[in-house]
Design a protein around this motif. Structure first.
Motif, PDB file in Angstrom:
ATOM      1  N   SER A   2       0.850  -1.188   0.000  1.00 28.90           N
ATOM      2  CA  SER A   2       0.000   0.000   0.000  1.00 28.90           C
ATOM      3  C   SER A   2       0.888   1.241   0.000  1.00 28.90           C
ATOM      4  O   SER A   2       1.958   1.254   0.609  1.00 28.90           O
ATOM      5  CB  SER A   2      -0.920  -0.006   1.219  1.00 28.90           C
ATOM      6  OG  SER A   2      -0.153   0.058   2.402  1.00 28.90           O
ATOM      7  N   TRP A   3       0.431   2.230  -0.679  1.00 28.14           N
ATOM      8  CA  TRP A   3       1.170   3.489  -0.792  1.00 28.14           C
ATOM      9  C   TRP A   3       0.318   4.605  -0.215  1.00 28.14           C
ATOM     10  O   TRP A   3      -0.914   4.585  -0.310  1.00 28.14           O
ATOM     11  CB  TRP A   3       1.488   3.779  -2.261  1.00 28.14           C
ATOM     12  CG  TRP A   3       2.466   2.809  -2.841  1.00 28.14           C
ATOM     13  CD1 TRP A   3       3.810   2.864  -2.758  1.00 28.14           C
ATOM     14  CD2 TRP A   3       2.174   1.623  -3.576  1.00 28.14           C
ATOM     15  NE1 TRP A   3       4.388   1.790  -3.389  1.00 28.14           N
ATOM     16  CE2 TRP A   3       3.400   1.003  -3.908  1.00 28.14           C
ATOM     17  CE3 TRP A   3       0.994   0.997  -3.996  1.00 28.14           C
ATOM     18  CZ2 TRP A   3       3.485  -0.169  -4.623  1.00 28.14           C
ATOM     19  CZ3 TRP A   3       1.088  -0.178  -4.704  1.00 28.14           C
ATOM     20  CH2 TRP A   3       2.317  -0.743  -5.015  1.00 28.14           C
ATOM     21  N   GLU A   4       0.998   5.621   0.322  1.00 26.37           N
ATOM     22  CA  GLU A   4       0.283   6.744   0.911  1.00 26.37           C
ATOM     23  C   GLU A   4      -0.324   7.646  -0.145  1.00 26.37           C
ATOM     24  O   GLU A   4      -1.334   8.304   0.084  1.00 26.37           O
ATOM     25  CB  GLU A   4       1.227   7.597   1.784  1.00 26.37           C
ATOM     26  CG  GLU A   4       1.855   6.865   2.951  1.00 26.37           C
ATOM     27  CD  GLU A   4       3.215   6.292   2.602  1.00 26.37           C
ATOM     28  OE1 GLU A   4       3.971   6.929   1.852  1.00 26.37           O
ATOM     29  OE2 GLU A   4       3.512   5.198   3.069  1.00 26.37           O
ATOM     30  N   SER A   5       0.289   7.717  -1.302  1.00 23.24           N
ATOM     31  CA  SER A   5      -0.181   8.627  -2.350  1.00 23.24           C
ATOM     32  C   SER A   5       0.243   8.081  -3.715  1.00 23.24           C
ATOM     33  O   SER A   5       0.999   7.110  -3.813  1.00 23.24           O
ATOM     34  CB  SER A   5       0.411  10.021  -2.156  1.00 23.24           C
ATOM     35  OG  SER A   5       1.816   9.964  -2.331  1.00 23.24           O
ATOM     36  N   TRP A   6      -0.258   8.743  -4.748  1.00 21.91           N
ATOM     37  CA  TRP A   6       0.117   8.342  -6.101  1.00 21.91           C
ATOM     38  C   TRP A   6       1.607   8.586  -6.356  1.00 21.91           C
ATOM     39  O   TRP A   6       2.256   7.816  -7.054  1.00 21.91           O
ATOM     40  CB  TRP A   6      -0.719   9.084  -7.143  1.00 21.91           C
ATOM     41  CG  TRP A   6      -2.061   8.468  -7.315  1.00 21.91           C
ATOM     42  CD1 TRP A   6      -3.237   8.932  -6.834  1.00 21.91           C
ATOM     43  CD2 TRP A   6      -2.359   7.247  -8.001  1.00 21.91           C
ATOM     44  NE1 TRP A   6      -4.253   8.071  -7.170  1.00 21.91           N
ATOM     45  CE2 TRP A   6      -3.742   7.031  -7.897  1.00 21.91           C
ATOM     46  CE3 TRP A   6      -1.600   6.322  -8.680  1.00 21.91           C
ATOM     47  CZ2 TRP A   6      -4.367   5.922  -8.454  1.00 21.91           C
ATOM     48  CZ3 TRP A   6      -2.219   5.208  -9.232  1.00 21.91           C
ATOM     49  CH2 TRP A   6      -3.589   5.018  -9.114  1.00 21.91           C
ATOM     50  N   SER A   7       2.148   9.647  -5.801  1.00 20.09           N
ATOM     51  CA  SER A   7       3.573   9.915  -6.008  1.00 20.09           C
ATOM     52  C   SER A   7       4.421   8.814  -5.386  1.00 20.09           C
ATOM     53  O   SER A   7       5.466   8.432  -5.931  1.00 20.09           O
ATOM     54  CB  SER A   7       3.958  11.285  -5.463  1.00 20.09           C
ATOM     55  OG  SER A   7       3.740  11.357  -4.072  1.00 20.09           O
ATOM     56  N   ALA A   8       3.982   8.278  -4.242  1.00 15.21           N
ATOM     57  CA  ALA A   8       4.704   7.158  -3.635  1.00 15.21           C
ATOM     58  C   ALA A   8       4.601   5.914  -4.519  1.00 15.21           C
ATOM     59  O   ALA A   8       5.560   5.142  -4.638  1.00 15.21           O
ATOM     60  CB  ALA A   8       4.150   6.872  -2.243  1.00 15.21           C
ATOM     61  N   PHE A   9       3.431   5.730  -5.140  1.00 17.23           N
ATOM     62  CA  PHE A   9       3.267   4.602  -6.065  1.00 17.23           C
ATOM     63  C   PHE A   9       4.226   4.728  -7.238  1.00 17.23           C
ATOM     64  O   PHE A   9       4.920   3.786  -7.596  1.00 17.23           O
ATOM     65  CB  PHE A   9       1.827   4.527  -6.564  1.00 17.23           C
ATOM     66  CG  PHE A   9       1.624   3.546  -7.677  1.00 17.23           C
ATOM     67  CD1 PHE A   9       1.603   2.188  -7.427  1.00 17.23           C
ATOM     68  CD2 PHE A   9       1.465   3.983  -8.983  1.00 17.23           C
ATOM     69  CE1 PHE A   9       1.417   1.273  -8.453  1.00 17.23           C
ATOM     70  CE2 PHE A   9       1.280   3.083 -10.019  1.00 17.23           C
ATOM     71  CZ  PHE A   9       1.255   1.721  -9.749  1.00 17.23           C
ATOM     72  N   TRP A  10       4.261   5.910  -7.865  1.00 15.43           N
ATOM     73  CA  TRP A  10       5.125   6.091  -9.040  1.00 15.43           C
ATOM     74  C   TRP A  10       6.599   6.047  -8.669  1.00 15.43           C
ATOM     75  O   TRP A  10       7.423   5.682  -9.482  1.00 15.43           O
ATOM     76  CB  TRP A  10       4.787   7.408  -9.745  1.00 15.43           C
ATOM     77  CG  TRP A  10       3.431   7.396 -10.351  1.00 15.43           C
ATOM     78  CD1 TRP A  10       2.363   8.134  -9.958  1.00 15.43           C
ATOM     79  CD2 TRP A  10       2.968   6.583 -11.442  1.00 15.43           C
ATOM     80  NE1 TRP A  10       1.260   7.834 -10.727  1.00 15.43           N
ATOM     81  CE2 TRP A  10       1.603   6.889 -11.648  1.00 15.43           C
ATOM     82  CE3 TRP A  10       3.552   5.630 -12.250  1.00 15.43           C
ATOM     83  CZ2 TRP A  10       0.841   6.281 -12.630  1.00 15.43           C
ATOM     84  CZ3 TRP A  10       2.794   5.020 -13.235  1.00 15.43           C
ATOM     85  CH2 TRP A  10       1.452   5.346 -13.412  1.00 15.43           C
ATOM     86  N   ASP A  11       6.941   6.397  -7.423  1.00 14.06           N
ATOM     87  CA  ASP A  11       8.327   6.360  -6.967  1.00 14.06           C
ATOM     88  C   ASP A  11       8.781   4.929  -6.687  1.00 14.06           C
ATOM     89  O   ASP A  11       9.962   4.606  -6.783  1.00 14.06           O
ATOM     90  CB  ASP A  11       8.486   7.215  -5.717  1.00 14.06           C
ATOM     91  CG  ASP A  11       9.927   7.291  -5.264  1.00 14.06           C
ATOM     92  OD1 ASP A  11      10.814   7.515  -6.117  1.00 14.06           O
ATOM     93  OD2 ASP A  11      10.173   7.119  -4.054  1.00 14.06           O
ATOM     94  N   MET A  12       7.843   4.040  -6.340  1.00 18.64           N
ATOM     95  CA  MET A  12       8.105   2.621  -6.063  1.00 18.64           C
ATOM     96  C   MET A  12       9.186   2.413  -5.002  1.00 18.64           C
ATOM     97  O   MET A  12      10.032   1.520  -5.127  1.00 18.64           O
ATOM     98  CB  MET A  12       8.517   1.882  -7.340  1.00 18.64           C
ATOM     99  CG  MET A  12       7.432   1.697  -8.322  1.00 18.64           C
ATOM    100  SD  MET A  12       6.372   0.389  -7.753  1.00 18.64           S
ATOM    101  CE  MET A  12       5.090   0.476  -8.940  1.00 18.64           C
TER     102      MET A  12
END
Length: 75
Positions: A2-12
């Motif tokens: 799980s990621w806190e935000s979309w930017s965290a998702f894209w940063d992986m």
């Protein structure tokens, strides 16, 4: 995961370059393979039609009927 935000998702988690680069390279290679397969199919079809014409009009006839189609698209 799980990621806190979309930017965290894209940063992986800092591995974005490796992850997204791998996906991008795989996509490019699949597209290239598809293009090459379609080009080879087109060339082979063209070569077979030329060969059929070189054999003569009656070479494709079976049992005195209509000529057999050279490709699926002619059926």
């Amino acid at each position: 995961m799980s990621w806190e935000s979309w930017s965290a998702f894209w940063d992986m988690g800092g591995a974005a370059f490796y992850v997204w680069g791998s996906y991008g390279l795989a996509l490019v290679l699949v597209a290239l393979e598809l293009m090459l397969v379609l080009q080879r199919r087109k060339d082979t079809t063209r070569r077979l039609l030329r060969w059929r014409r070189a054999l003569g009009k009656d070479a494709g006839r079976q049992n005195g009927g209509e000529p057999e189609p050279a490709t699926e698209s002619e059926r």
